[in-house]
Design a protein around this motif. Structure first.
Motif, mmCIF file in Angstrom:
data_model
loop_
_atom_site.group_PDB
_atom_site.id
_atom_site.type_symbol
_atom_site.label_atom_id
_atom_site.label_comp_id
_atom_site.label_asym_id
_atom_site.label_seq_id
_atom_site.Cartn_x
_atom_site.Cartn_y
_atom_site.Cartn_z
ATOM 1 N N HIS A 12 46.357 42.643 35.215
ATOM 2 C CA HIS A 12 44.528 43.018 35.306
ATOM 3 C C HIS A 12 44.538 41.333 34.471
ATOM 4 N N ILE A 13 44.798 40.785 33.956
ATOM 5 C CA ILE A 13 44.645 39.881 32.629
ATOM 6 C C ILE A 13 45.891 38.619 33.056
ATOM 7 N N GLN B 138 32.944 40.488 42.226
ATOM 8 C CA GLN B 138 34.345 41.208 43.463
ATOM 9 C C GLN B 138 33.694 42.347 44.260
ATOM 10 N N THR B 139 34.242 42.597 45.903
ATOM 11 C CA THR B 139 33.459 43.299 46.261
ATOM 12 C C THR B 139 34.395 44.575 45.743
ATOM 13 N N ALA C 204 42.443 31.649 43.599
ATOM 14 C CA ALA C 204 42.157 32.455 44.216
ATOM 15 C C ALA C 204 41.451 33.855 43.724
ATOM 16 N N ALA C 205 41.237 34.315 42.892
ATOM 17 C CA ALA C 205 40.121 34.923 41.836
ATOM 18 C C ALA C 205 39.063 34.210 43.192
ATOM 19 N N VAL D 144 41.011 37.444 32.679
ATOM 20 C CA VAL D 144 40.638 38.191 33.470
ATOM 21 C C VAL D 144 40.755 38.037 34.803
ATOM 22 N N ASN D 145 41.302 38.816 35.562
ATOM 23 C CA ASN D 145 41.910 38.778 36.826
ATOM 24 C C ASN D 145 41.046 39.235 37.723
ATOM 25 N N LEU D 146 39.873 38.914 38.387
ATOM 26 C CA LEU D 146 38.964 39.241 39.130
ATOM 27 C C LEU D 146 39.049 39.694 40.116
#
Length: 460
Positions: free
Chosen positions: A206-207, A451-452, A244-245, A139-141
């Protein structure tokens, strides 16, 4: 036409055991080595399928001048490749049989009860029939949350089985089922034949479709938000996007790679993933000046250098019984390069933590490299004991091998992999380090920073 003839010639030499895939391709003299290598590799992957289709259509009987290896290459490119973009007279010949060949492919899918071309491929790697790799999804946070992705798939009638407690549960996944990985909180596992390449969540970034073992280096490096990080051999970019995530797009991420085309592909991947904290450079990491003021704050380095790739499931040297590709001379050359790259990473003045990883199973590229480096840098760096409960450790032939991780298909349900982490010792700036991810049982410690902003996913 030259491309197909060269590819067929390489296949013939492989069958005669006259060399390794890469050696034969690079010695062919073809003007586009990468194109030739890709065509040979893919033809080999589909070899049994191609032979069956050729037999079903009596292609060799109808075209007496057509040899089996030429036929394999042509049929592959027509049905699974780029559709015979070149070929001259061969293209004209094959186009006469296109309808029959496509019909044979369709009948073969019905016969084997599969929908996708990939599902036609039968693994020839020992043990893979019982231990197929799950389809891992990270999952790309940077764009969403694990909870939202799980909810999205559930609304598409996928059955979510919760958090796995051990690897054995990943072997039992049925179609339309998925489960949270027992070690990495942002990783989901689906049935091996799940194809998500055209899924909205993938195309929207997103993934990320990434093998679990490939997720370990960034997960273990664990740079804190706002830090400066180097990804030394970055392309194709999955590990870079993972870093980066973890950084939450804060700080600076320097990504180097020598291959221009791979770097361009990486740029597309990072754009899709929403990565904004990176600076890419088409440069050899070994030529990067550690004393350049640009890198004065780099404390974290991920080094995943070129290797034999011997841990990759279904690798070509396994499919062709190729022994040359793992020959001592080649491994020694790779080990020497990897040793040089790791020493270079440790030479950056502010570096505090370096993760070294390969997708190789060979000691010469793994434990031997780390042991040799520690002989030189052992007074300044220590080897961190990574994830002590991970089932596969480094080789005992290296005294500190158990501090390293190995990934093995049948035991970890991943590609073969090796990870070691060197950390500055003697109290040198140690207070600035983020906690090392050592124990996987605590999901709070193994999660990237929260994540914000997260995008709420809505089913299209």
């Amino acid at each position: 036409m030259a491309l197909y003839m060269q590819a067929a010639a390489v296949l013939g030499k492989l069958q005669a055991k006259r060399g390794a895939v890469k050696t034969l391709v690079y010695n062919s003299g073809h003007k586009n080595i990468k194109q030739l290598y890709a065509l040979v590799c893919e033809t080999l992957r589909y070899a049994s399928v191609l032979e069956e289709i050729i037999g079903m259509t009596d292609l060799l009987k109808k075209e007496k001048k057509l040899q089996i290896n030429v036929a394999k290459v042509l049929v592959y490119d027509l049905l699974f490749g780029k559709g015979l973009k070149c070929g001259g007279n061969w293209k004209v010949l094959m186009m006469k049989h296109r309808s029959q060949l496509k019909s044979a492919l369709a009948r073969l899918k019905v016969k084997r009860k599969v929908c996708n071309n990939e599902d036609l491929i039968e693994s020839k790697t020992s043990g893979t029939k019982d231990y197929q790799l799950p389809r891992y999804v990270r999952v790309n946070l940077l764009k969403t949350s694990v909870e939202d992705v799980i909810d999205y798939f559930k609304r598409e009638d996928y059955a979510y089985l919760g958090q796995a407690t051990d690897i054995a549960e990943l072997k039992k996944l049925a179609h339309k089922q998925f489960i949270s990985d027992p070690h990495l909180s942002e990783l989901l596992a689906f049935h091996p034949k799940t194809d998500l390449h055209k899924h909205f969540l993938y195309t929207a970034g997103h993934i990320i479709l990434q093998d679990k073992a490939s997720c370990l280096p960034a997960h273990l490096l664990n740079p804190p938000m706002g830090s400066h990080v180097i990804d030394a051999c970055a392309a194709p970019g999955n590990k870079t996007s993972h870093l980066a995530a973890i950084l939450c797009n804060k700080g600076k991420l320097f990504a180097f790679d020598l291959d221009t085309k791979r770097l361009a592909t990486m740029g597309t991947l990072l754009l899709r993933a929403g990565v904004a904290c990176h600076e890419m450079a088409n440069q050899d990491f070994l030529l990067v000046d550690p004393n350049n003021s640009k890198y004065k704050d780099v404390k974290y380095i991920l080094l995943d250098p070129s290797c034999s790739g011997s841990g990759i499931v279904n690798r070509l040297n396994q499919m062709t019984d190729d022994e040359e590709s793992s020959g001592k001379q080649r491994l020694q050359a790779l080990g020497a390069f990897q040793h040089k790259a790791l020493c270079h990473a440790l030479s950056f003045p502010a570096v505090e933590r370096v993760v070294y990883s390969t997708c190789s199973v060979h000691r010469e590229e793994n434990e031997d490299v780390v042991e040799k480096v520690l002989e030189q840098y052992g007074s300044n760096f220590r080897l961190v004991n990574l994830m002590p409960s991970w089932p596969c450790r480094g080789l005992d032939s290296f005294p500190q091998g158990p501090r390293c991780l190995r990934a093995i298909l049948n035991e970890t349900l991943t590609n073969g992999f090796f990870v070691a982490m060197l950390e500055k010792q003697n109290g040198q700036n140690r207070e600035s380090l983020a906690p090392v991810k050592m124990e996987e049982e605590n999901p709070e410690e193994s999660s990237p920073p929260a994540q914000t902003k997260k995008v709420k996913l809505k089913k299209m």
